[in-house]
Design a protein around this motif. Structure first.
Motif, PDB file in Angstrom:
ATOM      1  N   GLN A 118       7.652  -2.477 -10.072  1.00 42.72           N
ATOM      2  CA  GLN A 118       8.348  -2.919  -8.864  1.00 42.72           C
ATOM      3  C   GLN A 118       7.511  -2.680  -7.619  1.00 42.72           C
ATOM      4  OE1 GLN A 118      11.939  -0.640  -9.281  1.00 42.72           O
ATOM      5  NE2 GLN A 118      13.049  -2.301 -10.338  1.00 42.72           N
ATOM      6  N   LYS A 119       6.713  -1.601  -7.613  1.00 39.12           N
ATOM      7  CA  LYS A 119       5.831  -1.372  -6.460  1.00 39.12           C
ATOM      8  C   LYS A 119       4.743  -2.451  -6.390  1.00 39.12           C
ATOM      9  CE  LYS A 119       5.100   3.033  -7.441  1.00 39.12           C
ATOM     10  NZ  LYS A 119       4.562   4.400  -7.330  1.00 39.12           N
ATOM     11  N   LEU A 120       4.194  -2.852  -7.540  1.00 44.74           N
ATOM     12  CA  LEU A 120       3.192  -3.930  -7.540  1.00 44.74           C
ATOM     13  C   LEU A 120       3.811  -5.262  -7.108  1.00 44.74           C
ATOM     14  CD1 LEU A 120       1.262  -3.089 -10.844  1.00 44.74           C
ATOM     15  CD2 LEU A 120       0.490  -2.756  -8.494  1.00 44.74           C
ATOM     16  N   GLN A 121       5.054  -5.492  -7.525  1.00 45.32           N
ATOM     17  CA  GLN A 121       5.747  -6.707  -7.101  1.00 45.32           C
ATOM     18  C   GLN A 121       5.924  -6.724  -5.582  1.00 45.32           C
ATOM     19  OE1 GLN A 121       9.489  -7.235  -9.055  1.00 45.32           O
ATOM     20  NE2 GLN A 121      10.082  -9.005  -7.811  1.00 45.32           N
ATOM     21  N   LEU A 122       6.265  -5.546  -5.020  1.00 45.80           N
ATOM     22  CA  LEU A 122       6.408  -5.455  -3.566  1.00 45.80           C
ATOM     23  C   LEU A 122       5.057  -5.676  -2.878  1.00 45.80           C
ATOM     24  CD1 LEU A 122       8.020  -4.737  -1.008  1.00 45.80           C
ATOM     25  CD2 LEU A 122       7.521  -2.334  -1.479  1.00 45.80           C
ATOM     26  N   LEU A 123       3.974  -5.150  -3.449  1.00 41.88           N
ATOM     27  CA  LEU A 123       2.649  -5.313  -2.865  1.00 41.88           C
ATOM     28  C   LEU A 123       2.217  -6.772  -2.863  1.00 41.88           C
ATOM     29  CD1 LEU A 123       0.205  -3.872  -1.671  1.00 41.88           C
ATOM     30  CD2 LEU A 123      -0.656  -3.564  -3.989  1.00 41.88           C
ATOM     31  N   GLN A 124       2.485  -7.504  -3.969  1.00 41.02           N
ATOM     32  CA  GLN A 124       2.139  -8.916  -4.022  1.00 41.02           C
ATOM     33  C   GLN A 124       2.911  -9.713  -2.971  1.00 41.02           C
ATOM     34  OE1 GLN A 124      -0.198 -10.413  -5.761  1.00 41.02           O
ATOM     35  NE2 GLN A 124      -0.864  -8.502  -6.789  1.00 41.02           N
ATOM     36  N   TYR A 125       4.172  -9.311  -2.796  1.00 40.57           N
ATOM     37  CA  TYR A 125       4.983 -10.014  -1.802  1.00 40.57           C
ATOM     38  C   TYR A 125       4.440  -9.780  -0.394  1.00 40.57           C
ATOM     39  CZ  TYR A 125       8.818 -10.732   1.459  1.00 40.57           C
ATOM     40  OH  TYR A 125       9.569 -11.113   2.525  1.00 40.57           O
TER      41      TYR A 125
END
Length: 832
Positions: free
Chosen positions: A42-49
Motif C-alpha cells: 500500500q505504501k508503494l501504491q501511494l508512492l506511485q500515485y
C-alpha cells in the motif's frame, strides 16, 4: 511483512495525518482512521500515485537542514615540572549542519541570476548547476536523507579516533582562512562533505569567496590587516512542530465509582482547572482532589464533549464467582455443629469430654476467649464442632459461628435455666436457619431441674418433642459423661435428616473461623472448608489477604496435604491475618488473586476515608452542641482477630455524651515499638489481651511513661476501662435544701452585729452548712452561718417549728421578711 500505522507514516514523512489520510483515499487505499495499519504494497501504491500526480504533495512539510552533534573525550599525558607527568582531559565537540542539495542549488541559481543581471554571469558555473539538478520526489528525498545521514554518521564515528579528531579540529581551525572550492559544488562534481542530497554548510566561506571576487583582491598580495575568518556554527532552519488538529478529538473516558477532578482531567487530556470550571458552572464547588461520585463524573465528561464509559468495578468479583465455581459430583459430608449457650453453662467442658481434651484448662478464667473448630470422630461418623464463647462481648463472634453451621447445640444449665445469652443464641440460630438440639447440662447437681429448663425454653418457642415440638432435648453431664452418647446420636440423626452433601471437586471454598499472628509462623488462619478440596500449594484469597498455602495443620497440630468439605484446618502462608467471617477461595492464577486483593484494599481505603470524613463532620456539630467531650484513647492488641473486634465493640458501648472511648488502633500480635510510638503520638493507653510487649517495646514504655495494661479475661478489661473513664469525668454534685428559716426580727449584738431572729418553717437549720439569703424569692447573698443560737446557747442544728438566732457571716443587710435557705452538696456517683 512489516506494518505501520497511518500516524507513524505521517511522522516519518513529516506530513499532517489528515492530509495523509486524504492522499491514501485518493490513491484508492481504504483506511478509516489514523490507528489503522498499512502494508508495504500500500505504501508503494501511494508512492506511485504521488509520482504521477504533480503538485499533489507539494504542501508536505519536510526539513531542509539537519544538524549532527558529536562529543568525544580523550586524555593527553604531558611532562610537568619536576619530572612528573600530568594527565589532561580533552573534550572535543563537533557540530555539522547538512543542507538539502536542492536548497543549495536553488540558492546558487538565484545568485547566478543576480550576477547575470549585473553582468557577472559565468557560463561554466551555470553548466555545473544544470548538471547537478535532478528531479527528486519528496518521498525519495526524505528516505535518502534519513538512510544516508545515519550511515555516514555511524561510519564516521567508527573510523575516526579520539586523537585523529583532535588533530582534524586543529587543522580545520588553521585552514579556515583559505578558500576551499571543493567543499561546495564545483568542477569536481560531488562535494567532499556531502551525505546524499545534503551538504555541509559554510556560509561565511562562501561570502568570503564572493567578496574576493567583488573587491578584486590580487592573488599573492594578502592584506596585512586581513582578519582571520572563522567558520560560523551551522544552524538548522527552525520549523514549528505543532500541527493544528483538523477536528476536535473525542476521547472515551472510563469513569470508576469514585474519582477526582485531577484524574478526570488526565483522562481527557485537559487541565484540571477546566474540570473545576465545568463543575462550578454546574453549581458544584469542588477541589482538585475531592472525591466525585460516578454520576457527577459522567455529567462532567459529557459537558466537556467526551464519551463516558461507566466502569464496572466489581467485574473482577463477578468473573471470580463465575470462573472459579465448578460443579462436581456431590457426596455426603460431616455436619458442622456450633455449640452455643450462656457463659459458665458448660459448653467447653461438654466439648472437652467429647474430644477427650481439656480446652478449658488452657483458657484464662475458665471461659473460652476464641472461636475453636474441632473435628470429632465417632463410630457412626465424623462431626465438626465449632465452640463459641458465651460472654456477651462475643455476640458478633457467635453470629459468625451461626453463619457456617448446620446444627446448633444449645447448652443450658439445669440449675441456672434460660439466661440472656441463651436467648441471643436462639435468635442467632433462627437467623441462620439452623435446627437446634438442646443439651441440658449439669444434671448431676442436686438442684438440677430439667423440667424448668423445658418450660422456660417453651416460652421462647423452643418446644421439646415430648411436648409435641420438633426440638430434641438431651440431658447430659459434662462432668460424669452421662448422656453424651445420646447427644451424639441426636446430632447424627439430625444430620441424616438434613442430607448434607458437598462436592470435593473443583476449587476449595470456605470461611475463616479465626485468625492470628504467630511469632514464629506469621499469619495463621483457621479455615473451615465448605466445598471442594484445599491442597497444599494452592493460592488462597480471603478478603484483602492472599497467599500460597505453605502448610495445613489439624486441630491436633498434625500437618496434612489436603482437606475436604466440613474440615477445619489452620492455614499458614497468607500475606496477613484475614478477618473472621471472610470467605476463603482458591484461585488458579496468582496474578488475578493479587489484583482482586488490591482492588478490595482500595475499596476498603475509600470506605474508610468516607467514614472518617463523615465522622469528622458529626463530631464537629456534636461538639458545637454539647461542649467539650473527654476522650479516652486506646490501642488494643490481642492474640486473635475475633478478640480484637469483640473488645473494641464492648469498649465502644460504655461511651457517654461526656466521656468517650476511642480505639485509635487494634491489631493482632505482640506489642511492638510501633504501637508505643503511636500511643505517644495519640496520648493513648495500650491494652494487651493475651499478648505481651517485646524487649524493645518494654524499654520504650519505661522511657516514655506509657500506660500499659495486660488482661486475660475480657470483662476485667471492660471494668477497668470503666473505672478509668469515670476518673476522667469531673465530679458532679447535687444540691439538697435541708432547711428554710423566716426572718421575723433583727437584733444587734456587740460581738456579731446584726442577728436575725428566725422561725424555722421547713427542714433543719445546720450550723456548718452553706446558706443563701432570699428576698422576694431572689437570691441576694450566698455564704456561711457565723452563729446559730437558741436563747443564749450555741447549738448545732434547729428543727422545724423552732425559733432561733442566726448570724450571717460578712453580711449585715438582713431585713425582716427575708428567708435563709440552708442546703448541702451531695456528690453523684457516675455509673457507665
Amino acid at each position: 511483512m512489516s506494518y505501520v500505522t497511518v500516524r507513524q507514516l505521517a511522522d516519518v514523512v513529516g506530513t499532517p495525518v489528515g492530509r495523509l489520510l486524504e492522499q491514501l483515499r485518493e490513491a484508492g487505499i481504504g483506511v478509516n482512521g489514523e490507528d489503522e495499519t498499512i502494508t508495504e504494497e500500500q505504501k508503494l501504491q501511494l508512492l506511485q500515485y504521488l509520482r504521477h500526480s504533480p503538485g499533489a504533495n507539494a504542501d508536505i512539510a519536510m526539513p531542509k537542514k539537519i544538524t549532527l552533534k558529536r562529543r568525544s573525550h580523550s586524555e593527553i599525558q604531558v611532562n610537568a615540572s619536576g619530572g612528573r607527568s600530568k594527565v589532561i582531559s580533552v573534550e572535543v565537540r563537533k557540530k555539522r549542519t547538512y543542507i538539502k542539495r536542492s536548497v543549495i542549488l536553488e540558492q546558487e541559481q538565484k545568485r547566478l541570476e543576480e550576477s547575470k543581471a549585473r553582468g557577472y554571469q559565468e557560463e561554466e558555473d551555470k553548466q555545473v548547476i544544470q548538471e547537478q539538478i535532478q528531479p527528486h520526489t519528496q518521498q525519495e528525498q526524505t528516505r535518502q536523507f534519513i538512510t544516508e545521514t545515519v550511515e555516514e554518521e555511524l561510519k564516521h564515528q567508527a573510523e575516526e579516533g579520539l586523537k585523529h579528531q583532535a588533530e582534524e579540529e586543529k587543522k580545520s581551525k588553521l585552514s579556515s582562512e583559505e578558500d576551499k572550492p571543493d567543499r561546495f559544488i564545483g568542477r569536481k562534481g560531488k562535494p567532499r562533505h556531502a551525505v546524499g542530497d545534503w551538504e555541509f554548510n559554510d556560509k561565511e566561506q562562501q561570502e568570503s569567496k564572493s567578496s574576493r571576487k567583488e573587491l578584486h583582491i590580487a592573488p599573492g598580495k594578502p592584506s596585512s590587516k586581513r582578519k582571520k575568518l572563522r567558520p560560523k556554527k551551522p544552524m538548522l532552519i527552525p520549523k514549528h512542530g505543532f500541527e493544528r488538529p483538523i477536528a476536535p478529538i473525542v476521547r472515551e473516558v472510563s469513569v470508576p465509582r469514585t474519582t477526582t477532578a485531577a484524574e478526570l482531567a488526565q483522562k481527557m487530556s485537559v487541565k484540571a482547572a477546566e474540570v473545576i470550571k465545568t463543575l462550578m458552572n454546574l453549581g458544584i464547588m469542588a477541589t482538585i482532589n475531592q472525591s466525585l461520585d460516578q454520576d457527577t463524573a459522567i455529567i462532567i465528561v459529557e459537558e466537556m464533549g467526551h464519551k463516558p464509559k461507566r466502569l464496572q468495578e466489581n467485574l473482577l468479583e463477578l468473573e471470580l464467582a463465575q470462573s472459579e465455581q465448578k460443579e462436581g459430583k456431590e457426596i455426603s459430608r460431616a455436619a458442622v455443629v456450633t455449640v452455643m449457650g450462656h457463659v459458665d453453662h458448660g459448653k467447653t467442658s461438654l466439648l472437652d469430654y467429647i474430644r477427650r481434651a481439656k480446652v478449658a484448662a488452657g483458657e484464662a478464667g475458665g471461659i473460652t476467649q476464641h472461636i475453636g473448630a474441632y473435628k470429632v470422630r465417632s463410630g457412626r461418623g465424623e462431626t465438626t464442632f465449632i465452640d463459641t464463647p458465651g460472654h456477651e462481648a462475643f455476640t458478633a463472634m457467635r453470629a459468625r459461628g451461626a453463619k457456617v453451621t448446620d446444627i446448633v447445640v444449645l447448652v443450658v444449665a439445669a440449675d441456672d435455666g434460660v439466661m440472656p445469652q441463651t436467648i441471643e443464641a436462639i435468635q442467632h440460630a433462627r437467623a441462620a436457619g439452623a435446627p437446634i438440639v438442646v443439651a441440658i447440662n449439669k444434671i448431676d447437681r442436686p438442684n438440677a431441674d430439667p423440667d424448668r429448663v423445658k418450660q422456660e425454653l417453651a416460652n421462647h418457642e423452643v418446644i421439646t418433642e415430648e411436648w409435641g415440638g420438633d426440638t430434641q432435648f438431651v440431658s447430659v453431664s459434662a462432668k460424669t459423661g452421662e448422656g453424651i452418647d445420646s447427644l451424639i446420636e441426636a446430632i447424627l440423626l439430625q444430620a441424616e435428616i438434613m442430607e448434607l452433601r458437598a462436592s470435593p471437586e473443583g476449587s476449595a471454598r470456605g470461611v475463616v473461623i479465626e485468625s492470628r499472628l504467630d511469632k514464629g509462623r506469621g499469619p495463621v488462619a483457621t479455615v473451615l472448608v465448605q466445598s471442594g478440596t484445599l491442597r497444599k500449594g494452592d493460592i488462597l484469597l480471603s478478603g484483602i489477604e492472599t497467599g500460597r498455602v505453605r502448610a495445613m495443620l489439624t486441630e491436633s497440630g498434625y500437618e496434612i496435604v489436603e482437606a475436604g468439605p466440613s474440615t477445619p484446618v489452620e492455614i499458614i502462608g497468607l500475606s496477613g491475618a484475614p478477618n473472621a467471617g471472610d470467605e476463603a477461595i482458591v484461585i488458579s492464577d496468582e496474578r488475578k488473586a493479587r489484583e482482586i486483593a488490591e482492588f478490595r484494599q482500595a475499596k476498603e481505603r475509600e470506605a474508610k476515608l468516607v467514614r472518617q470524613q463523615s465522622a469528622k463532620l458529626e463530631n464537629m456539630f456534636s461538639e458545637m452542641g454539647e461542649g467539650e467531650v473527654r476522650v479516652l484513647n486506646l490501642i488494643i492488641k490481642t492474640d486473635v482477630q475475633g478478640s480484637a473486634e469483640a473488645l473494641s465493640d464492648a469498649l465502644a458501648k460504655i461511651s457517654t455524651n461526656k466521656a468517650k472511648v476511642k480505639v485509635v488502633a487494634s491489631g493482632v500480635g505482640g506489642i511492638n515499638e510501633t504501637d508505643v510510638n503511636l500511643a505517644v503520638a495519640s496520648n493513648a493507653i495500650i491494652i494487651g489481651f493475651n499478648v505481651r510487649a517485646d524487649a524493645t517495646a518494654r524499654r520504650s514504655i519505661t522511657e516514655k511513661g506509657i500506660d500499659l495494661h495486660y488482661y486475660g479475661v475480657i470483662y476485667d478489661a471492660i471494668d477497668e476501662v470503666k473505672r478509668a473513664l469515670t476518673g476522667m469525668l469531673d465530679p458532679e454534685y447535687r444540691e439538697n435544701i435541708i432547711g428554710l428559716a423566716r426572718v421575723d426580727d433583727i437584733f444587734r449584738s456587740p460581738k456579731f452585729g446584726a442577728i436575725a431572729g428566725c422561725l424555722v418553717i421547713e427542714g433543719t437549720i445546720r450550723r456548718n452548712s452553706p446558706i443563701r439569703v432570699l428576698r422576694d424569692n431572689i437570691v441576694i447573698f450566698e455564704g456561711q452561718l457565723e452563729s446559730l443560737r437558741r436563747f443564749k446557747e450555741d447549738v448545732q442544728e434547729v428543727r422545724s417549728g423552732t425559733e432561733c438566732g442566726i448570724g450571717v457571716k460578712d453580711y449585715k443587710d438582713i431585713k425582716v421578711g427575708d428567708q435563709i435557705e440552708v442546703y448541702e452538696r451531695v456528690k453523684i456517683e457516675i455509673v457507665l
